[in-house]
Design a protein around this motif. Structure first.
Motif, PDB file in Angstrom:
ATOM      1  N   ASN A 194       0.833  -1.211   0.000  1.00 57.36           N
ATOM      2  CA  ASN A 194       0.000   0.000   0.000  1.00 57.36           C
ATOM      3  C   ASN A 194       0.865   1.258   0.000  1.00 57.36           C
ATOM      4  O   ASN A 194       0.539   2.249  -0.672  1.00 57.36           O
ATOM      5  CB  ASN A 194      -0.914   0.006   1.227  1.00 57.36           C
ATOM      6  N   MET A 195       1.964   1.226   0.746  1.00 55.92           N
ATOM      7  CA  MET A 195       2.863   2.374   0.794  1.00 55.92           C
ATOM      8  C   MET A 195       3.524   2.603  -0.565  1.00 55.92           C
ATOM      9  O   MET A 195       3.702   3.752  -0.995  1.00 55.92           O
ATOM     10  CB  MET A 195       3.925   2.168   1.874  1.00 55.92           C
ATOM     11  N   GLU A 196       3.902   1.513  -1.235  1.00 51.58           N
ATOM     12  CA  GLU A 196       4.516   1.643  -2.563  1.00 51.58           C
ATOM     13  C   GLU A 196       3.532   2.213  -3.569  1.00 51.58           C
ATOM     14  O   GLU A 196       3.909   3.022  -4.433  1.00 51.58           O
ATOM     15  CB  GLU A 196       5.039   0.281  -3.026  1.00 51.58           C
ATOM     16  N   ARG A 197       2.263   1.827  -3.435  1.00 49.06           N
ATOM     17  CA  ARG A 197       1.235   2.388  -4.317  1.00 49.06           C
ATOM     18  C   ARG A 197       1.061   3.884  -4.028  1.00 49.06           C
ATOM     19  O   ARG A 197       0.962   4.705  -4.955  1.00 49.06           O
ATOM     20  CB  ARG A 197      -0.082   1.644  -4.091  1.00 49.06           C
ATOM     21  N   GLU A 198       1.040   4.221  -2.756  1.00 47.99           N
ATOM     22  CA  GLU A 198       0.915   5.624  -2.360  1.00 47.99           C
ATOM     23  C   GLU A 198       2.119   6.437  -2.828  1.00 47.99           C
ATOM     24  O   GLU A 198       1.975   7.567  -3.324  1.00 47.99           O
ATOM     25  CB  GLU A 198       0.785   5.715  -0.839  1.00 47.99           C
ATOM     26  N   LEU A 199       3.314   5.858  -2.712  1.00 48.36           N
ATOM     27  CA  LEU A 199       4.541   6.536  -3.148  1.00 48.36           C
ATOM     28  C   LEU A 199       4.521   6.790  -4.649  1.00 48.36           C
ATOM     29  O   LEU A 199       4.850   7.894  -5.110  1.00 48.36           O
ATOM     30  CB  LEU A 199       5.752   5.683  -2.773  1.00 48.36           C
ATOM     31  N   LYS A 200       4.129   5.784  -5.399  1.00 52.60           N
ATOM     32  CA  LYS A 200       4.063   5.915  -6.856  1.00 52.60           C
ATOM     33  C   LYS A 200       3.101   7.033  -7.262  1.00 52.60           C
ATOM     34  O   LYS A 200       3.416   7.877  -8.107  1.00 52.60           O
ATOM     35  CB  LYS A 200       3.609   4.586  -7.471  1.00 52.60           C
ATOM     36  N   ASN A 201       1.925   7.045  -6.639  1.00 59.56           N
ATOM     37  CA  ASN A 201       0.924   8.063  -6.978  1.00 59.56           C
ATOM     38  C   ASN A 201       1.371   9.460  -6.563  1.00 59.56           C
ATOM     39  O   ASN A 201       1.130  10.438  -7.281  1.00 59.56           O
ATOM     40  CB  ASN A 201      -0.411   7.729  -6.313  1.00 59.56           C
ATOM     41  N   ALA A 202       2.038   9.569  -5.398  1.00 57.12           N
ATOM     42  CA  ALA A 202       2.506  10.875  -4.925  1.00 57.12           C
ATOM     43  C   ALA A 202       3.599  11.419  -5.831  1.00 57.12           C
ATOM     44  O   ALA A 202       3.611  12.612  -6.167  1.00 57.12           O
ATOM     45  CB  ALA A 202       3.005  10.766  -3.490  1.00 57.12           C
ATOM     46  N   ALA A 203       4.544  10.552  -6.229  1.00 58.02           N
ATOM     47  CA  ALA A 203       5.623  10.994  -7.111  1.00 58.02           C
ATOM     48  C   ALA A 203       5.064  11.431  -8.461  1.00 58.02           C
ATOM     49  O   ALA A 203       5.480  12.455  -9.027  1.00 58.02           O
ATOM     50  CB  ALA A 203       6.640   9.866  -7.292  1.00 58.02           C
ATOM     51  N   LYS A 204       4.117  10.660  -8.960  1.00 57.44           N
ATOM     52  CA  LYS A 204       3.480  10.993 -10.244  1.00 57.44           C
ATOM     53  C   LYS A 204       2.731  12.311 -10.142  1.00 57.44           C
ATOM     54  O   LYS A 204       2.796  13.159 -11.047  1.00 57.44           O
ATOM     55  CB  LYS A 204       2.519   9.867 -10.634  1.00 57.44           C
ATOM     56  N   SER A 205       2.035  12.511  -9.022  1.00 58.55           N
ATOM     57  CA  SER A 205       1.263  13.739  -8.817  1.00 58.55           C
ATOM     58  C   SER A 205       2.175  14.963  -8.758  1.00 58.55           C
ATOM     59  O   SER A 205       1.873  16.009  -9.356  1.00 58.55           O
ATOM     60  CB  SER A 205       0.440  13.621  -7.540  1.00 58.55           C
ATOM     61  N   LYS A 206       3.294  14.848  -8.039  1.00 59.80           N
ATOM     62  CA  LYS A 206       4.211  15.983  -7.925  1.00 59.80           C
ATOM     63  C   LYS A 206       4.850  16.312  -9.267  1.00 59.80           C
ATOM     64  O   LYS A 206       5.054  17.487  -9.607  1.00 59.80           O
ATOM     65  CB  LYS A 206       5.274  15.696  -6.872  1.00 59.80           C
ATOM     66  N   LEU A 207       5.178  15.278 -10.040  1.00 64.98           N
ATOM     67  CA  LEU A 207       5.740  15.496 -11.372  1.00 64.98           C
ATOM     68  C   LEU A 207       4.711  16.185 -12.267  1.00 64.98           C
ATOM     69  O   LEU A 207       5.021  17.153 -12.971  1.00 64.98           O
ATOM     70  CB  LEU A 207       6.157  14.152 -11.973  1.00 64.98           C
ATOM     71  N   LYS A 208       3.477  15.704 -12.194  1.00 62.16           N
ATOM     72  CA  LYS A 208       2.402  16.266 -13.014  1.00 62.16           C
ATOM     73  C   LYS A 208       2.130  17.719 -12.630  1.00 62.16           C
ATOM     74  O   LYS A 208       1.944  18.573 -13.506  1.00 62.16           O
ATOM     75  CB  LYS A 208       1.134  15.421 -12.829  1.00 62.16           C
ATOM     76  N   ASN A 209       2.114  18.008 -11.328  1.00 61.72           N
ATOM     77  CA  ASN A 209       1.861  19.376 -10.873  1.00 61.72           C
ATOM     78  C   ASN A 209       2.944  20.334 -11.358  1.00 61.72           C
ATOM     79  O   ASN A 209       2.656  21.494 -11.690  1.00 61.72           O
ATOM     80  CB  ASN A 209       1.774  19.424  -9.350  1.00 61.72           C
ATOM     81  N   GLN A 210       4.200  19.867 -11.390  1.00 57.87           N
ATOM     82  CA  GLN A 210       5.278  20.714 -11.910  1.00 57.87           C
ATOM     83  C   GLN A 210       5.049  21.041 -13.382  1.00 57.87           C
ATOM     84  O   GLN A 210       5.245  22.181 -13.816  1.00 57.87           O
ATOM     85  CB  GLN A 210       6.623  19.998 -11.761  1.00 57.87           C
ATOM     86  N   VAL A 211       4.635  20.035 -14.141  1.00 59.44           N
ATOM     87  CA  VAL A 211       4.366  20.251 -15.572  1.00 59.44           C
ATOM     88  C   VAL A 211       3.215  21.231 -15.740  1.00 59.44           C
ATOM     89  O   VAL A 211       3.290  22.161 -16.561  1.00 59.44           O
ATOM     90  CB  VAL A 211       4.043  18.916 -16.269  1.00 59.44           C
ATOM     91  N   MET A 212       2.157  21.046 -14.970  1.00 65.50           N
ATOM     92  CA  MET A 212       0.993  21.926 -15.088  1.00 65.50           C
ATOM     93  C   MET A 212       1.354  23.362 -14.675  1.00 65.50           C
ATOM     94  O   MET A 212       0.913  24.328 -15.306  1.00 65.50           O
ATOM     95  CB  MET A 212      -0.167  21.394 -14.239  1.00 65.50           C
ATOM     96  N   ASP A 213       2.163  23.494 -13.616  1.00 67.02           N
ATOM     97  CA  ASP A 213       2.611  24.832 -13.205  1.00 67.02           C
ATOM     98  C   ASP A 213       3.424  25.492 -14.318  1.00 67.02           C
ATOM     99  O   ASP A 213       3.287  26.697 -14.577  1.00 67.02           O
ATOM    100  CB  ASP A 213       3.458  24.741 -11.936  1.00 67.02           C
TER     101      ASP A 213
END
Length: 439
Positions: free
Chosen positions: A273-292
């Motif tokens: 569950n933590m690895e799934r959460e980590l994957k989603n968080a890393a993806k989200s932060k990368l995506k937010n940088q692109v959107m910014d």
């Protein structure tokens, strides 16, 4: 049909449309004749009511109905003819509606702005890399234990982490203020659920002891009359209790769905569950940088109608979070004014326009395999994954929401191919930490 269009200001357009009288009157006559075949009127058999009589009785209403339909249809035919794209519904103002005369109306509306895509090569993006290690799992297991913890009364001074039961009365300039009084309230010291200094002031007190705390409310406190206010709280400690963590046994593991395999299986599930959460968080932060970066590289004139629509959507989402309950005597706009959502709405509209242009310019199509993968990943957390997958693929609306996310992810990948991406080693805690806390 005659059409003329002018730009009034920015994205606003004013379109004047003329419709031949014959087009309206022919349709009115046709409907009156149809009505005469079915209408019932005293003194006439069904189907034998003269059209002239039907017109006298219903002509005005039928004509009004036809006018509305003709103006609506003519507007959309006109925007196609003029090759303009309305953003939101038009405001239609009738100019000439008299019977027997050519119809004329004016439609005022906004159009979508033109989006000229910038150069993504100048974007600097940081990709965080991290893994879930044994220490991270240990911390998470302890957190889960604390969530299931109980408290036992002790004869000791209150310390950080203890739960105290307290009575308190708050005063401002010697007078009690609304919401500043409680009896028998449980409070975990160190939870930061009270204003700064309140919990620290109780540390060291034993059951039966009292203390007056001189404190100040934060400048950004939600109640206007208490923002930055100097206050005093008279606090009495009724009980002090220490936290007791549950044992790591089969009873505890069962609360998290682990029936067999003991602690090893429990830790395995926690890590997954933590690895799934980590994957989603890393993806989200990368995506937010692109959107910014996309927002920063494109300055757009935004249609007010689209922003208003997003504000309403955001307000509705917040109301759902509150359970849809509305205080008596208040409407939703008073409770949650537009200003609360305007900035977020503008961001969503901007990104929608920019992302849409990237999809169009790059001819991106939704990757069916990625959609399937995302659905299966979401389904994997349920007891019967196959049932969840089938539900998504049999529900067009649900599947469309996944396709939208996947297409947005494909846009992110497209931008990253051109951008300068720097990889940076990080930790589980840093990656999953919300952006505001990280800053």
């Amino acid at each position: 049909m005659q059409v003329s269009i002018e730009t009034t200001s920015g994205l606003e357009r004013r379109m004047t449309v003329g419709i031949p009288a014959e087009q309206v009157e022919t349709e009115v006559e046709k409907r009156l004749q149809q009505a005469a075949k079915t209408i019932r009127m005293n003194g006439f058999r069904k189907g034998k009511v003269p059209v002239k009589v039907v017109k006298q009785q219903y002509g005005a209403g039928v004509r009004q109905e036809v006018l509305g339909e003709v103006m609506s249809r003519s507007f959309y035919e006109a925007v196609q003819k003029e090759d303009v794209k309305p953003a939101g519904q038009p405001s239609i103002e009738p100019k000439e509606m008299a019977e027997g005369k050519d119809i004329e109306f004016v439609a005022t509306f906004e159009v979508y702005p033109e989006v000229s895509l910038g150069d993504f090569a100048g974007f600097e993006i940081t990709k965080l890399n991290a893994e879930v290690n044994d220490a991270d799992v240990d911390t998470m297991v302890e957190t889960l234990q604390k969530q299931q913890a109980t408290y036992e009364e002790v004869d000791a001074a209150a310390a950080d982490g203890n739960q105290v039961n307290i009575d308190y009365v708050g005063t401002k300039d010697g007078e009690e203020f609304a919401g500043g009084k409680a009896e028998g309230q449980n409070l975990v010291l160190g939870s930061n659920s009270m204003i700064p200094g309140f919990e620290d002031g109780i540390v060291g007190l034993k059951a039966g002891e009292e203390k007056t705390l001189a404190l100040s409310f934060p400048e950004d406190y939600h109640a206007e009359e208490l923002k930055g206010a100097a206050v005093e709280f008279n606090v009495k400690v009724n009980t002090v209790s220490e936290q007791k963590l549950p044992e790591l046994n089969d009873e505890f593991f069962a609360k998290f769905g682990v029936e067999d395999g003991g602690e090893a299986k429990f830790r395995e599930d926690v890590k997954a569950n933590m690895e799934r959460e980590l994957k989603n968080a890393a993806k989200s932060k990368l995506k937010n940088q692109v959107m910014d970066a996309l927002i920063g590289a494109h300055e757009l004139d935004l249609p007010k109608a689209l922003i208003a629509g997003e504000v309403e959507a955001l307000r509705g989402q917040m109301m759902q979070q509150f359970g849809g309950q509305m205080p008596e005597g208040m409407d939703m706009t008073s409770l949650l004014p537009d200003e609360m959502f305007t900035e977020q709405a503008e961001r969503r509209v901007s990104l929608g326009l920019i992302v849409g242009e990237i999809v169009k310019a790059s001819d991106l199509k939704v990757d069916a395999d990625r959609v399937r993968g995302m659905v299966e990943e979401m389904a994997s957390t349920y007891q019967d994954p196959e049932e969840v997958v089938n539900y998504y693929y049999n529900n067009r609306e649900m599947l469309a929401s996944v396709e939208s996310v996947v297409l947005e992810d494909q846009v992110v990948d497209h931008v990253l191919e051109a951008a300068k991406v720097t990889e940076q080693d990080s930790t589980y805690e840093e990656v999953i930490k919300p952006a505001q806390e990280a800053e």
